[in-house]
Design an enzyme around this catalytic site. Structure first.
Site, PDB file in Angstrom:
ATOM      1  N   SER A   1       0.840  -1.192   0.000  1.00 48.86           N
ATOM      2  CA  SER A   1       0.000   0.000   0.000  1.00 48.86           C
ATOM      3  C   SER A   1       0.876   1.243   0.000  1.00 48.86           C
ATOM      4  O   SER A   1       1.998   1.221   0.507  1.00 48.86           O
ATOM      5  CB  SER A   1      -0.902   0.022   1.236  1.00 48.86           C
ATOM      6  N   HIS A   2       0.347   2.307  -0.542  1.00 46.75           N
ATOM      7  CA  HIS A   2       1.046   3.589  -0.494  1.00 46.75           C
ATOM      8  C   HIS A   2       1.085   4.145   0.930  1.00 46.75           C
ATOM      9  O   HIS A   2       1.866   5.025   1.225  1.00 46.75           O
ATOM     10  CB  HIS A   2       0.361   4.597  -1.429  1.00 46.75           C
ATOM     11  N   SER A   3       0.231   3.617   1.787  1.00 49.77           N
ATOM     12  CA  SER A   3       0.146   4.068   3.170  1.00 49.77           C
ATOM     13  C   SER A   3       0.593   2.953   4.112  1.00 49.77           C
ATOM     14  O   SER A   3      -0.020   1.874   4.150  1.00 49.77           O
ATOM     15  CB  SER A   3      -1.292   4.464   3.502  1.00 49.77           C
TER      16      SER A   3
ATOM     17  N   ASP B   1      -2.564  -1.818  -3.641  1.00 52.25           N
ATOM     18  CA  ASP B   1      -3.671  -0.868  -3.605  1.00 52.25           C
ATOM     19  C   ASP B   1      -3.948  -0.149  -4.920  1.00 52.25           C
ATOM     20  O   ASP B   1      -5.090   0.085  -5.247  1.00 52.25           O
ATOM     21  CB  ASP B   1      -3.535   0.130  -2.449  1.00 52.25           C
TER      22      ASP B   1
END
Length: 129
Positions: free
Chosen positions: A8-10, A66
């Site tokens: 995920s980017h987060s 994601d």
């Protein structure tokens, strides 16, 4: 047991999905690769490689991501891992949360990589518009 990698980017989102997945499949092997080394949003190929190696077994690894650039980073990571592992790692385009939960449950009950991939691909095809 098949390992699951959540990309995920987060970082926080990846951790939260892992924690939720572990609540319903406590024995699942799940690693996360979220955010960048300096704590910003994004993806990091080295983090993905480390996550693959963390959960790798001869049963294989499934990577769930994601969005688009996370897929590109995952592909680059697979290209960089040991040659003997490459054919045992799959990247699947499915819903991040639902796919992670499904993969964790199915891996936890002993399904093989191909069975899990089939479920995840079916899930993706059955999304409502």
């Amino acid at each position: 047991m098949v390992g699951i990698v959540i990309v995920s980017h987060s970082f926080n989102l990846a951790i939260d999905i892992k924690e939720l997945s572990k609540k319903i499949a406590s024995n699942a092997k799940i690693a996360v690769a979220g955010g960048t080394e300096d704590g910003r949003f994004g993806t990091d190929v080295k983090r993905i490689i480390d996550a693959i190696n963390e959960v790798y077994s001869d049963d294989g690894v499934i990577i769930i991501f994601d969005m688009g650039s996370a897929y590109i980073s995952a592909e680059m990571a697979v290209d960089c891992i040991d040659e003997c592992k490459k054919n045992n790692v799959e990247i699947v385009d499915t819903a991040l949360v639902e796919g992670s939960l499904t993969a964790a449950v199915e891996a936890g009950i002993g399904k093989n990589k191909e069975e899990i991939m089939k479920s995840l691909k079916t899930m993706c095809l059955n999304k409502t518009p």
